[in-house]
Structures are given as structure tokens and as C-alpha cells.
Design an enzyme around this catalytic site. Structure first.
Site, PDB file in Angstrom:
ATOM      1  N   ASP A   9       0.881  -1.168   0.000  1.00  0.00           N
ATOM      2  CA  ASP A   9       0.000   0.000   0.000  1.00  0.00           C
ATOM      3  C   ASP A   9       0.917   1.216   0.000  1.00  0.00           C
ATOM      4  OD1 ASP A   9      -1.631   2.139   0.584  1.00  0.00           O
ATOM      5  OD2 ASP A   9      -2.257   1.411   2.554  1.00  0.00           O
ATOM      6  N   LYS A  71       2.620  11.360  -3.696  1.00  0.00           N
ATOM      7  CA  LYS A  71       1.620  10.628  -4.476  1.00  0.00           C
ATOM      8  C   LYS A  71       0.644  11.583  -5.181  1.00  0.00           C
ATOM      9  CE  LYS A  71      -1.639   6.834  -3.639  1.00  0.00           C
ATOM     10  NZ  LYS A  71      -2.135   5.945  -2.568  1.00  0.00           N
ATOM     11  N   GLU A 172      -7.215   0.511  -4.392  1.00  0.00           N
ATOM     12  CA  GLU A 172      -7.216   0.418  -2.924  1.00  0.00           C
ATOM     13  C   GLU A 172      -8.532  -0.139  -2.369  1.00  0.00           C
ATOM     14  OE1 GLU A 172      -6.004   4.355  -1.795  1.00  0.00           O
ATOM     15  OE2 GLU A 172      -4.016   4.034  -2.649  1.00  0.00           O
TER      16      GLU A 172
HETATM   17 MG    MG Z   1      -4.422   4.801   2.403  1.00  0.00          MG
END
Ligand code: MG
Ligand code: ADP
Length: 630
Positions: A9, A71, A172
Site C-alpha cells: 500500500d 503521491k 485500494e
Molecule cells: Mg491509504
């Protein structure tokens, strides 16, 4: 058993690495002994590159050389993120291609977001190698559901730079759903509530029998735990100013310590009712030159007052996602909590109040995405044996188009992995939604094939039929997992569905369908012809219908009557005819009658067509037969 594939992740604020060992996902500790690694990279004057916790500690002390939340910039053009660039303390600039990059003085060069990602990934890779005692070469990396193709490619590149082959870029929320076990349920709808450090995302997913489908997403890219830390910091600064008259905002070292203390206090208040914030020697009194200390008690109740509006905003976004998915709170079977900020009791309380039930308590919210990625990794490595592995598509895969036809994107026996795209359009004027229905099988009639799943692409700007261009892509990876994406070329809006191979057909079913196909080949051909002819008839009748509706005054009442009758008759044929000959006859009739009016019709049609062409070049794409969605 194949090589290990780790799950990562790669978060905006924090990153986590996990791997399945002996059938169980394990979250791996990093070199500092923590399960969570801050997604921060810092360059020192000595050109040392710090990653994770040590880098985070320099965020305020050395703001120009410390990159956090990179990100937000990965795979983006500078122009797209200009506004966000002003919100970070390091310098964001365009590189020679116009992509967002970071100008880091201590690095002595432009640093790309992919490189920052790579530093974080390498640290996690090494932690995994240490844990497993073997080299790790492959990873599944997660990205937000709304990431576009460029952002996904850039994430893959970050992996490559870290020496990892990224075998899958996984959404995700889908990862969270996998960790929750949504694919193993009979049929369920879940809402993934992801409240992280800097972002808030809601996704509604539907799943069952190997399929996981994202129904709706909503979010706020600037709503997260950091906003809560700021509130606490502001409060501390104000209190300190009241007591001493000194404004700590001017002191970088003090700010860094305040930020750390605020976050720490917030975390503690998730478990305790009150906490003591103690920062000795926070600054020096400019007059007496004596060191000053900051000592404050913060209760959970006080914190909740400070942040209630923030939490309420997340619930508003949840409502939006539900409205988009046309669902009510009670339609949701489970609420899956993701993100460190969901540990806050007030957050859980508000969710419970809104849904009328407790959120699901399974995996740790800050680890669930990485765990889902690890599970996906274990499926891909072949460690999980319940997944059927195939190397060619046994049956054709396609979608339902106008008139119920099966339009094949990937013919049977195509070697996989494979990716095929085709552009479609709408069947009705001002249609703003299309339903993409995915089928597997050889019949030219979609409904006679195995239905694999469907989703709706909405928000298409209203336009005459035939104008919108919707690109549908089928992507089958080496493990037979099918991803179907539909994208409106005008807006770039897209929706997708993932279909696990286990949801497809068994060996026997495939065999049976193929036999069926061979036996009824002629019948299939006939059906195919029937659909094609009906579509042809529709193409002829549609402009007449439209003229009657919009320009009836151009015809005499008699003419109107004749044409109306012709339209009604044709519609009946389209709906009811079972033989191609019947349709053929009607086509001839329409052509005959229309030819009487040809000049008039032609002229009006030309005007109309020109109108459309001005808006977009129409390449005569296939039309998706979409049911009107209310
Ligand atoms: Mg997260
Ligand atoms: P992201 O997905 O943005 O990378 P995470 O899911 O790791 O982020 O969430 C990080 C946020 O969660 C941070 O703001 C952190 O302070 C917050 N957080 C972590 N643990 C707790 C806790 N026990 N109570 C409140 N907030 C927490």
C-alpha cells in the site's frame, strides 16, 4: 509454489508492506520496527537520502529538501497540479516534458515523483526480504480507484526503479474488499470508508462469487488526519500565545515538535479520555532569555469539539456516494474502515449513527489495503490453488450492444494476457448513461451467453445519438482476471469492473457451450443476421421518427399519417420479428416509402447530420444498448 509476490500500500501519508505466508497475510515490520512507514523522503546536505520515519522528522526543519505526499504528483502534468504545488513546502516544477517534478536543492537535480516512490518501495522491499530471507522481485501495488492510466503507469515505473516487477496495480478499495473477503460472499454490498492522512475516499463495492465491482466513488483530496493535527496545533499555538505572548509560528523547530506532539496526542485520544502534551524548552523568552515549556492537557471531548465539522464532512461525502450508486444506507451490508483516521472514536460513532450499525471490525484499518494487496499477490503467484489458471480464452468475451447483440471484443482461443479496446456510442438522443454488460460465450445474442457482470457509466454529456464516443477496453492478465473499463472520451470519466476467473465457467460448462455452438451454428448465424437487420431497420426509422417529432410541420397531415404508420409498423417488426426475412421485407418497405419523400427527408437529415458533425466527427461506432436508468 511460485515466487513470493508482496503487497504494498503505497499511501499518500504512510506505506505498508504485507505478504501471505502459509496462507495467512502478515504485515512486515520495517527497519525501525514499525508496521507503518511514512511516505516521506528527505535529502540531507551530505546527500544522504532518508526514507520513512527519519525523513518525516525533518519535514518542517528542512522543508525544501523533504518530500511528503508525493503521491499527489505522480503521473501528473505540472499544469494539472499547479494549485496543489502551492500547498507543499518543497518546490514543484515542470520537467522537460511538462510532468510535475521536484526541485530539491540537496539532491542537486530534479527529482521525479516516481523516484520518491521508488525510495519508499525499496525500503519496503528490503524489509520484506529481511523477513522472508529471500530476494523479492514482484509486487502488487495499490492505487486509488480514481487514478488514471498515466498515474498507474507512473506507479509501475516507481516499482521498476525500486527493482520490483509490478505484477498488478490494484485499486485500494478493491484491495480492502479482498481483505474483507467480498469475493467469497454470495452477494454483498460494502462501503469502504477510507480516511487517511491527507485524503478521504468512499467507495461502494458489490461482490460475490469471485467478482468485485466498484459501484461508486467519491472523496475529498484534501481531507485527512493532517487537518485534525492542524486543529490541535492551532489550539496549542493560541493557548501558548495567550500565556506568553509568543507566536510559535515563527519558529520552525518549535513547529516541527508541535506537529509531532499534536499527532501523538490525537492518536492517544483514540484510546484514552485525556492526554498530556508536554514540550519542554519549546522556545526561549526573548526578554528574560529563559527557556519556556509548553504543558497542556487535552481531553477527548475537547478534541471532538474541535474536529466535529471535519467528521461531518466525511458523512456528507458518504451520502454523495450512496446517491451516485442509487442506494440507501440500509442497502449496505458492511462498512469497511480503512485509514488510520478511522481509529478516532468520533469517526466510528458518526458512521454508526448514520448507518444504524457498527462498522465491520476485521483487519487493522491502516493495514487492510496492504493485506488485500498481499492476498492478490498470493493469488497471482499461484499460492492460492482455488483459482483456475488458463492461458487462452476458452470462450469469446464481449458486451451487449444495440438490439441485444453480443459484440465480441476478445474472441475465443485468444492467448492471454491480452488487451482489446473498441469505441462505442449511444442509441438514444441525449442519453447520459450507458450500461456495460459483460458476457462470455459464442451466441450472437448476448443474453444466451454467460453473464459475468455489468456496470453503468454515467455523466456522459447529453448529445444526439451516435455522437458520444465510449471506449470500452477488455484486459485479461496472465491469470485470467478480466478488467473491463468504459471511458467517455469527451469527459475522460470512466468506470470499471474486475472479474475473477473463478466467476467464469467451469471446464465442463465451457465444453458444453462449445458443443452447443457447433450444433447450432446455422441457427446462431440466423440470429446474428436477425439482430443486424433489426439494427439496420432501426437506423432507417430513427431519423424519420425524429423528424416527425421535431419538424412535423414540414409534412402535410396525410404525409404525417403515412410516416407515422410506417414507424409504428417498423417498431413492431423490431420488437417482434423472429425471422430475418420479415425484417428484410420491412426494410424494403421503409426504403420505398422514404424514397417518395427522399428529397425532403434528405435535406432535413443533412441539416441534422451537419449539426452533429459540427459537434464531433462521427465514425459510425457500434451503439451500446443501454437501458435508460432512472
Ligand atoms: Mg491509504
Ligand atoms: P494514507 O492512506 O493517507 O497514507 P493512513 O491510512 O496511514 O494514510 O492514515 C494516516 C493518518 O491516520 C495520519 O493522519 C495519522 O495521524 C492517523 N492515525 C493513525 N493512527 C491513528 C489513531 N490511533 N488515531 C487517530 N488517527 C490516527
Amino acid at each position: 509454489m511460485g515466487e513470493k509476490i508482496i503487497g504494498i500500500d503505497l499511501g499518500t501519508t504512510n506505506s505498508v508492506v504485507s505478504v501471505v505466508v502459509g496462507g495467512e497475510p502478515v504485515v512486515i515490520q520495517n527497519q525501525e520496527g514499525n508496521r507503518i512507514t511514512p511516505s516521506v523522503v528527505s535529502w540531507t546536505k551530505e546527500k544522504e537520502i532518508l526514507v520513512g520515519e527519519p525523513a518525516k522528522r525533518r519535514a518542517i526543519l528542512d522543508p525544501q529538501n523533504t518530500v511528503y505526499e508525493s503521491k499527489r504528483f505522480i503521473g501528473r502534468k505540472y499544469e494539472e497540479v499547479k494549485d496543489i504545488a502551492n500547498k507543499v513546502s518543497y518546490k514543484v516544477v515542470p520537467d522537460e516534458k511538462g510532468d510535475a517534478a521536484f526541485d530539491i536543492p540537496n539532491a542537486g537535480k530534479l527529482v521525479r515523483p516516481e523516484e520518491v516512490g521508488a525510495h519508499i518501495l525499496r525500503k519496503l522491499k528490503e524489509a520484506a526480504e529481511q523477513y522472508l530471507g529471500e530476494e523479492v522481485k514482484k509486487a502488487v501495488i495499490t492505487v486509488p480507484a480514481y487514478f488514471n492510466e498515466r498515474q498507474r503507469q507512473a506507479t509501475k515505473m516507481a516499482g521498476k526503479l525500486a527493482g520490483l516487477e509490478v505484477v498488478r496495480v490494484l485499486n485500494e478499495p478493491t484491495a480492502a474488499a479482498l481483505a474483507y473477503g467480498l469475493d467469497k460472499k454470495k452477494e454483498a454490498k460494502i462501503l469502504v470508508y477510507d480516511f487517511g492522512g491527507g485524503t478521504f475516499d468512499v467507495s461502494i463495492l458489490e461482490g460475490g462469487d469471485g467478482v468485485i465491482e466498484v459501484k461508486a466513488t467519491a472523496g475529498d483530496a484534501f481531507l485527512g488526519g493532517a487537518n485534525i493535527d492542524e486543529r490541535i496545533m492551532e489550539w496549542l499555538i493560541e493557548e501558548f500565545k495567550k500565556e506568553t505572548g509568543i507566536d510559535l509560528r515563527q519558529d520552525r523547530t518549535a513547529l516541527q515538535r508541535l506537529k509531532e506532539a499534536a499527532e501523538q496526542a490525537k492518536k492517544e485520544l483514540s484510546f484514552k479520555m485525556e492526554t498530556e502534551i508536554s514540550l519542554p524548552f519549546i522556545t526561549i523568552d526573548p526578554e528574560t532569555k529563559q527557556p519556556l515549556h509548553l504543558q497542556k492537557k487535552l481531553t477527548r471531548a475537547r478534541l471532538e469539539q474541535m474536529i466535529e465539522d471535519i467528521v461531518d464532512r466525511t458523512i456528507e461525502i458518504v451520502k454523495r456516494a450512496l446517491a451516485d450508486a442509487k442506494l440507501k444506507p440500509e442497502d449496505i451490508d458492511d462498512i469497511v474502515l480503512v485509514g488510520g483516521s478511522t481509529r478516532i472514536p468520533l469517526v466510528q460513532k458518526k458512521i454508526k449513527e448514520f448507518f444504524g450499525k457498527e462498522p465491520h471490525k476485521g483487519v487493522n484499518p491502516d493495514e487492510v489495503v496492504a493485506v488485500g494487496a498481499a492476498i492478490q499477490g498470493s493469488i497471482l503467484s499461484g499460492e492460492k490453488k482455488d483459482v483456475l489458471l488458463i492461458d487462452v480464452t476458452p470462450l469469446s468475451l464481449g458486451i451487449e450492444t444495440m438490439g441485444g447483440a453480443m459484440t465480441v471484443l476478445i474472441p475465443r482461443n485468444t492467448p492471454i494476457p491480452v488487451r482489446k479496446c473498441e469505441t462505442f456510442t449511444t442509441v438514444r438522443d441525449y442519453q447520459t448513461e450507458v450500461e456495460i454488460k459483460v458476457y462470455q460465450g459464442e451466441s450472437p445474442i448476448a443474453k444466451e451467453n454467460k453473464f459475468l457482470g455489468s456496470f453503468i457509466l454515467s455523466g456522459i454529456p447529453p448529445a444526439p445519438r451516435g455522437v458520444p464516443q465510449i471506449e470500452v477496453c477488455f484486459d485479461i492478465d496472465a491469470d485470467g482476471i478480466l478488467h473491463v473499463t468504459a471511458k467517455d472520451k469527451a469527459t475522460g470519466k470512466s468506470q470499471s469492473i474486475t472479474i475473477q476467473p473463478s466467476s467464469g465457467l467451469t471446464e465442463e460448462e465451457v465444453q458444453k457451450m462449445l458443443e452447443e455452438y457447433e450444433k447450432h451454428k446455422e441457427e446462431y448465424e440466423r440470429k446474428k443476421k436477425l439482430v443486424e437487420l433489426k439494427n439496420q431497420l432501426d437506423q432507417l426509422v430513427y431519423p424519420i421518427e425524429k423528424l416527425l417529432r421535431e419538424a412535423a410541420d414540414k409534412f402535410t397531415p396525410e404525409e404525417q399519417k403515412e410516416l407515422q404508420q410506417l414507424v409504428a409498423e417498423s417498431r413492431k417488426v423490431i420488437d417482434e420479428a423472429t425471422e430475418p426475412e420479415e425484417v428484410e421485407k420491412q426494410i424494403q418497405k421503409v426504403q420505398q416509402i422514404a424514397s417518395k419523400y427522399s428529397e425532403k427527408l434528405y435535406k432535413l437529415a443533412q441539416e441534422e447530420k451537419k449539426d452533429n458533425e459540427d459537434k464531433k466527427d462521427n465514425k459510425g461506432d457500434d451503439a451500446i444498448d443501454a437501458k435508460p436508468v432512472d
